[in-house]
Design a protein around this motif. Structure first.
Motif, PDB file in Angstrom:
ATOM      1  N   ALA A 110     -27.541   8.316  43.414  1.00 50.25           N
ATOM      2  CA  ALA A 110     -28.517   7.230  43.266  1.00 50.25           C
ATOM      3  C   ALA A 110     -28.604   6.421  44.556  1.00 50.25           C
ATOM      4  O   ALA A 110     -27.581   6.029  45.122  1.00 50.25           O
ATOM      5  CB  ALA A 110     -28.127   6.327  42.102  1.00 50.25           C
ATOM      6  N   GLN A 111     -29.833   6.157  44.986  1.00 45.67           N
ATOM      7  CA  GLN A 111     -30.052   5.454  46.249  1.00 45.67           C
ATOM      8  C   GLN A 111     -30.553   4.027  46.024  1.00 45.67           C
ATOM      9  O   GLN A 111     -31.168   3.719  45.005  1.00 45.67           O
ATOM     10  CB  GLN A 111     -31.075   6.223  47.095  1.00 45.67           C
ATOM     11  N   GLN A 112     -30.280   3.173  46.993  1.00 42.40           N
ATOM     12  CA  GLN A 112     -30.649   1.761  46.923  1.00 42.40           C
ATOM     13  C   GLN A 112     -32.158   1.588  46.809  1.00 42.40           C
ATOM     14  O   GLN A 112     -32.930   2.197  47.539  1.00 42.40           O
ATOM     15  CB  GLN A 112     -30.140   1.035  48.169  1.00 42.40           C
ATOM     16  N   MET A 113     -32.567   0.713  45.886  1.00 41.38           N
ATOM     17  CA  MET A 113     -33.980   0.393  45.705  1.00 41.38           C
ATOM     18  C   MET A 113     -34.261  -1.105  45.844  1.00 41.38           C
ATOM     19  O   MET A 113     -35.383  -1.501  46.113  1.00 41.38           O
ATOM     20  CB  MET A 113     -34.457   0.857  44.320  1.00 41.38           C
ATOM     21  N   GLU A 114     -33.216  -1.926  45.642  1.00 41.33           N
ATOM     22  CA  GLU A 114     -33.405  -3.375  45.656  1.00 41.33           C
ATOM     23  C   GLU A 114     -32.874  -3.981  46.955  1.00 41.33           C
ATOM     24  O   GLU A 114     -32.241  -3.305  47.762  1.00 41.33           O
ATOM     25  CB  GLU A 114     -32.706  -4.007  44.449  1.00 41.33           C
ATOM     26  N   ARG A 115     -33.114  -5.270  47.132  1.00 43.59           N
ATOM     27  CA  ARG A 115     -32.738  -5.945  48.374  1.00 43.59           C
ATOM     28  C   ARG A 115     -31.232  -5.892  48.616  1.00 43.59           C
ATOM     29  O   ARG A 115     -30.773  -5.617  49.721  1.00 43.59           O
ATOM     30  CB  ARG A 115     -33.197  -7.402  48.319  1.00 43.59           C
ATOM     31  N   SER A 116     -30.456  -6.166  47.589  1.00 39.40           N
ATOM     32  CA  SER A 116     -29.000  -6.200  47.727  1.00 39.40           C
ATOM     33  C   SER A 116     -28.393  -4.952  47.099  1.00 39.40           C
ATOM     34  O   SER A 116     -28.398  -4.792  45.878  1.00 39.40           O
ATOM     35  CB  SER A 116     -28.425  -7.455  47.051  1.00 39.40           C
ATOM     36  N   ALA A 117     -27.863  -4.069  47.953  1.00 40.35           N
ATOM     37  CA  ALA A 117     -27.206  -2.862  47.439  1.00 40.35           C
ATOM     38  C   ALA A 117     -25.963  -3.239  46.637  1.00 40.35           C
ATOM     39  O   ALA A 117     -25.644  -2.601  45.631  1.00 40.35           O
ATOM     40  CB  ALA A 117     -26.835  -1.938  48.592  1.00 40.35           C
ATOM     41  N   HIS A 118     -25.271  -4.285  47.085  1.00 42.20           N
ATOM     42  CA  HIS A 118     -24.051  -4.726  46.394  1.00 42.20           C
ATOM     43  C   HIS A 118     -24.366  -5.156  44.963  1.00 42.20           C
ATOM     44  O   HIS A 118     -23.699  -4.728  44.011  1.00 42.20           O
ATOM     45  CB  HIS A 118     -23.418  -5.883  47.163  1.00 42.20           C
ATOM     46  N   TYR A 119     -25.389  -5.978  44.803  1.00 46.91           N
ATOM     47  CA  TYR A 119     -25.724  -6.471  43.460  1.00 46.91           C
ATOM     48  C   TYR A 119     -26.321  -5.357  42.603  1.00 46.91           C
ATOM     49  O   TYR A 119     -26.086  -5.297  41.396  1.00 46.91           O
ATOM     50  CB  TYR A 119     -26.711  -7.638  43.562  1.00 46.91           C
ATOM     51  N   GLU A 120     -27.067  -4.451  43.239  1.00 47.87           N
ATOM     52  CA  GLU A 120     -27.641  -3.333  42.493  1.00 47.87           C
ATOM     53  C   GLU A 120     -26.540  -2.409  41.980  1.00 47.87           C
ATOM     54  O   GLU A 120     -26.654  -1.842  40.890  1.00 47.87           O
ATOM     55  CB  GLU A 120     -28.623  -2.558  43.373  1.00 47.87           C
ATOM     56  N   ARG A 121     -25.471  -2.256  42.765  1.00 50.87           N
ATOM     57  CA  ARG A 121     -24.336  -1.448  42.301  1.00 50.87           C
ATOM     58  C   ARG A 121     -23.684  -2.078  41.076  1.00 50.87           C
ATOM     59  O   ARG A 121     -23.297  -1.383  40.133  1.00 50.87           O
ATOM     60  CB  ARG A 121     -23.292  -1.308  43.414  1.00 50.87           C
ATOM     61  N   ILE A 122     -23.551  -3.406  41.107  1.00 53.41           N
ATOM     62  CA  ILE A 122     -22.916  -4.105  39.989  1.00 53.41           C
ATOM     63  C   ILE A 122     -23.694  -3.892  38.700  1.00 53.41           C
ATOM     64  O   ILE A 122     -23.115  -3.730  37.620  1.00 53.41           O
ATOM     65  CB  ILE A 122     -22.797  -5.613  40.301  1.00 53.41           C
ATOM     66  N   THR A 123     -25.007  -3.882  38.802  1.00 51.54           N
ATOM     67  CA  THR A 123     -25.856  -3.758  37.612  1.00 51.54           C
ATOM     68  C   THR A 123     -26.175  -2.306  37.263  1.00 51.54           C
ATOM     69  O   THR A 123     -26.890  -2.056  36.294  1.00 51.54           O
ATOM     70  CB  THR A 123     -27.170  -4.531  37.824  1.00 51.54           C
TER      71      THR A 123
END
Length: 617
Positions: free
Chosen positions: A216-229
């Motif tokens: 899965a690749q980053q789609m949102e501004r914050s990769a860190h927060y997207e990983r958490i969710t």
């Protein structure tokens, strides 16, 4: 020292053994040196030969060796072992699907209505992903379909608006595999049917063993927060479950579907007849500089009939985490949208039956989602206003009783048990509930968790600007820091977070000014410290949530001023308290009060006994 015959023979044998050992060891070392020299000479000759050869010839030779290996494992499907990768593109209203003949599978999907943080269209899936299954290709040989080249058909446009494309794999002797994909109009779900001729020979034990590897690749501004969710969801044994921190899971019951979920998008694999079992490994990326969120490796099994010709119906979903859409798909897929799970599952009904309908109602005639959140906040404050009023009324009564409480403190001094008993008696006579002011605060707990889940998973907020926020689904930025702070603060400053913190601080000041003085330093200063602690937790959260708290806190300040200055009359409250004291009911104790006073009396006696014992010593 005397040596007898046996001693001399023993020493002689030892000498022979040592000599034999060292001689053999020396011979072995010499032989090893010869072999090493032979290998080094061979390597030198190969390197010398390579220097005289054309580099292209070396590459071709390597490819030839690789091709021979592929041909060997492909067996009866040798013609499909070597080929050239080609792509076919099929589009509908909402997505563009890229198919690959290698593996006869979906390579990637572009979502037309959504853009990623870098302004490009959201793309799910990549060339690094794997989706295939093992087949028997001959005697003691097998291959994975992901490594074989299928023959594509032309794209067929059907009369019902659907489009069909097929990929065929055949050995020329009656065994064949057909991957048939049906794309529906205005739909994110793709129907995938696998038809096998000679399935009893292609598969072992009437079972298909799939492997799916997804990066899965980053789609949102914050990769860190997207990983958490992000998480991994599945529907096993008729129940929804998910992985977030746990990295492995063994499927022991039938699995209806399996989904790799990002904050706002997911890729879901649906087995119409269920996966019979398998296991999954899910690992979240820890390097914040990486664009990869997580890697999921699933090994899933499907039982098939013991027949030569079989069809395995499946579906693949590439799309948004939108509740209304997922609700119409496979059973339980709506739970991919995190509206409250695990310990916070109790807030899911609040989101489903209160917050979401009200939000959608306002969004039906207001285009700006910032003002939708504003109206949602007013609605929540309206339905909680009766409890808010009772809280302020309780606070006003406590303020009226403050002089009497101060007198009791002076009277009892360090006798906390005695003070507590008299305090309870005073509250009972005055008709004051000391916990009355806590109810609105306790009510904020489920509301907070409900809104936290709702705003984090509501794709409608994604990319929606409001005031200085460019995206309500992410944090707003008014300044960048040259460093990053811990606890979700990050390397930025959010203005909505600052407004939420400041309004919370003003509420604390107002409340502390209107409540009795606290003797406990922790309780005395915590209301002032806590709002600023929120900076570290809220600074990286969606601006929708911090905007909600800004509005809610502002409404609280206004209500406090109006109720306490314009509605509540302290003289009337004091008169009612005096009247309450004269009432016979004021002397009546509730069962809870009786038990509480008995407990306090017991503690007082224990304390007195300890003091007498210490004096005797």
């Amino acid at each position: 020292m005397n040596f007898d015959k046996n001693t001399i023979i023993g020493f002689g044998l030892l000498a022979i053994l040592f000599f034999a050992f060292f001689w053999m060891n020396n011979q072995s070392q010499q032989e090893m040196l010869k072999q090493q020299k032979h290998v080094q000479d061979s390597i030198a000759r190969v390197n010398a030969l390579r220097q005289t050869q054309d580099p292209e010839a070396i590459v071709k030779d390597s490819l030839k060796q690789d091709s021979l290996i592929k041909l060997s494992t492909a067996g009866n499907f040798a013609t499909a072992a070597i080929g050239k990768t080609s792509f076919d593109t099929v589009e509908n209203d909402v997505m563009k699907i890229v198919f690959s003949n290698k593996g006869g599978r979906i390579e990637s999907v572009i979502l037309k209505n959504y853009k990623s943080y870098n302004g490009q269209q959201v793309m799910l899936g990549s060339t690094n992903d794997i989706l295939g299954y093992n087949i028997n290709t001959g005697n003691n040989s097998s291959a994975n379909t992901n490594d074989l080249y299928f023959t594509p058909s032309a794209i067929i446009k059907n009369t019902d608006g659907t489009q069909t494309i097929q990929y065929t794999l055949s050995d020329g002797a009656g065994q064949s595999i057909v991957h048939s994909f049906v794309i529906q109009p205005n739909n994110y779900m793709v129907n995938w049917n696998i038809t096998m001729q000679g399935a009893n020979r292609l598969l072992t034990g009437n079972e298909m063993n799939f492997i799916w590897v997804d990066h899965a690749q980053q789609m949102e501004r914050s990769a860190h927060y997207e990983r958490i969710t992000s998480n991994l969801c599945f529907y096993e044994g008729g129940n929804f479950d998910y992985l977030s921190s746990k990295e492995t899971h063994q499927f022991e019951k039938p699995v209806s579907w399996f989904s790799n979920v990002q904050q706002f998008f997911n890729v879901t694999w649906v087995a119409k007849n269920d996966f019979s079992g398998g296991e999954v490994k899910w690992k979240r990326e820890t390097d914040d500089s990486s664009k990869t969120l997580f890697t999921s490796t699933a090994n899933l099994h499907v039982k098939i009939p013991a027949e030569a010709s079989v069809t395995i119906p499946m579906q693949l979903y590439y799309g948004p985490n939108e509740y209304a859409i997922l609700k119409k798909e496979a059973k339980g897929m709506d739970q991919i949208v995190n509206l409250g799970r695990s310990l916070y599952a109790f807030v899911r009904p609040i989101n489903l039956y209160v917050i979401m309908p009200v939000f959608n109602f306002f969004a039906g005639f207001i285009s700006n989602y910032g003002w939708v959140i504003f109206l949602l906040t007013l609605f929540i404050r309206l339905i909680t206003s009766p409890l808010t009023y009772s809280s302020y009324l309780s606070g006003a009564k406590m303020k009226v009783l403050k002089p009497e409480l101060d007198a009791l403190k002076q009277k009892f001094g360090t006798d906390q048990q005695g003070f507590a008993m008299e305090q309870m008696k005073l509250y009972r006579e005055a008709g004051v509930n000391p916990l009355g002011g806590c109810i609105p605060a306790l009510l904020q707990v489920p509301i907070f968790f409900a809104l936290y889940s709702f705003f984090n998973s509501n794709i409608a907020l994604r990319g929606q600007p409001f005031l200085w926020s460019k995206d309500l689904s992410s944090y707003d930025v008014i300044a960048r820091l040259p460093f990053s702070l811990p606890f979700n603060f990050g390397d930025h400053i959010s203005l909505f977070t600052i407004t939420a913190v400041l309004t919370s601080f003003f509420i604390s000041i107002y409340n502390m000014a209107s409540t009795p003085t606290q003797d406990n330093p922790a309780l005395k200063y915590m209301p002032y410290i806590f709002p600023f602690m929120m900076l570290f937790f809220f600074n990286g959260m969606p601006s929708a949530l911090t905007w909600y708290y800004t509005v809610s806190n502002t409404v609280t300040l206004i209500l406090q001023f109006i109720i306490q200055k314009r509605i509540i009359d302290h003289d009337k409250i004091l008169a009612k308290i005096d009247q309450k004291r004269k009432s016979p009911k004021a002397k009546t104790k509730s069962k809870w009060q009786e038990r509480y006073e008995q407990m306090m009396e017991s503690q007082k006696k224990v304390q007195e006994l300890k003091e007498r014992t210490q004096k005797k010593k």
